[in-house]
Design a protein around this motif. Sequence first.
Motif, PDB file in Angstrom:
ATOM      1  N   LEU A 136       0.835  -1.204   0.000  1.00 18.32           N
ATOM      2  CA  LEU A 136       0.000   0.000   0.000  1.00 18.32           C
ATOM      3  C   LEU A 136       0.872   1.257   0.000  1.00 18.32           C
ATOM      4  N   LEU A 137       1.889   1.288   0.843  1.00 18.83           N
ATOM      5  CA  LEU A 137       2.803   2.435   0.859  1.00 18.83           C
ATOM      6  C   LEU A 137       3.573   2.550  -0.458  1.00 18.83           C
ATOM      7  N   TRP A 138       3.957   1.395  -1.016  1.00 17.74           N
ATOM      8  CA  TRP A 138       4.653   1.352  -2.302  1.00 17.74           C
ATOM      9  C   TRP A 138       3.749   1.951  -3.379  1.00 17.74           C
ATOM     10  N   GLY A 139       2.468   1.588  -3.351  1.00 20.34           N
ATOM     11  CA  GLY A 139       1.511   2.101  -4.322  1.00 20.34           C
ATOM     12  C   GLY A 139       1.268   3.596  -4.164  1.00 20.34           C
ATOM     13  N   MET A 140       1.239   4.081  -2.923  1.00 20.79           N
ATOM     14  CA  MET A 140       1.062   5.520  -2.698  1.00 20.79           C
ATOM     15  C   MET A 140       2.247   6.306  -3.245  1.00 20.79           C
TER      16      MET A 140
ATOM     17  N   LEU B  49      -3.987  -0.209  -6.505  1.00 26.73           N
ATOM     18  CA  LEU B  49      -3.276   1.050  -6.686  1.00 26.73           C
ATOM     19  C   LEU B  49      -2.094   0.888  -7.633  1.00 26.73           C
ATOM     20  N   ASN B  50      -1.309  -0.159  -7.440  1.00 28.00           N
ATOM     21  CA  ASN B  50      -0.172  -0.399  -8.326  1.00 28.00           C
ATOM     22  C   ASN B  50      -0.637  -0.740  -9.739  1.00 28.00           C
ATOM     23  N   GLY B  51      -1.746  -1.456  -9.848  1.00 32.81           N
ATOM     24  CA  GLY B  51      -2.291  -1.769 -11.170  1.00 32.81           C
ATOM     25  C   GLY B  51      -2.725  -0.522 -11.921  1.00 32.81           C
ATOM     26  N   ILE B  52      -3.373   0.401 -11.218  1.00 36.89           N
ATOM     27  CA  ILE B  52      -3.787   1.657 -11.846  1.00 36.89           C
ATOM     28  C   ILE B  52      -2.571   2.446 -12.305  1.00 36.89           C
ATOM     29  N   VAL B  53      -1.545   2.488 -11.483  1.00 38.80           N
ATOM     30  CA  VAL B  53      -0.328   3.220 -11.837  1.00 38.80           C
ATOM     31  C   VAL B  53       0.326   2.598 -13.071  1.00 38.80           C
TER      32      VAL B  53
END
Length: 82
Positions: A6-10, A63-67
């Motif tokens: 989650l932090l990685w994705g943020m 989140l990572n997928g969206i990025v």
Amino acid sequence: MGLISLLWGMFALVWMILALIPLLGWGNWFLIPFAAVGAIIAAIGLLFTRSEHSGRAKAGLILNGIVIVVGIVRLSIGGGFI
């Protein structure tokens, strides 16, 4: 693992927003592999946590997928130079 993803994705999301600025599109070349590692961490987190505690890992994966998707679209539009 879920909190890490989650932090990685943020962090990847903030990086993605900066890479949307013209002349910073080259950042997407580094952003996509970075977010892919975050998605892998989230997938591992989903595998090893119970279903009632996997919310953070699911959020990190999404989140990572969206990025990743936005980074690929941005590269296909501008080639990473503009």
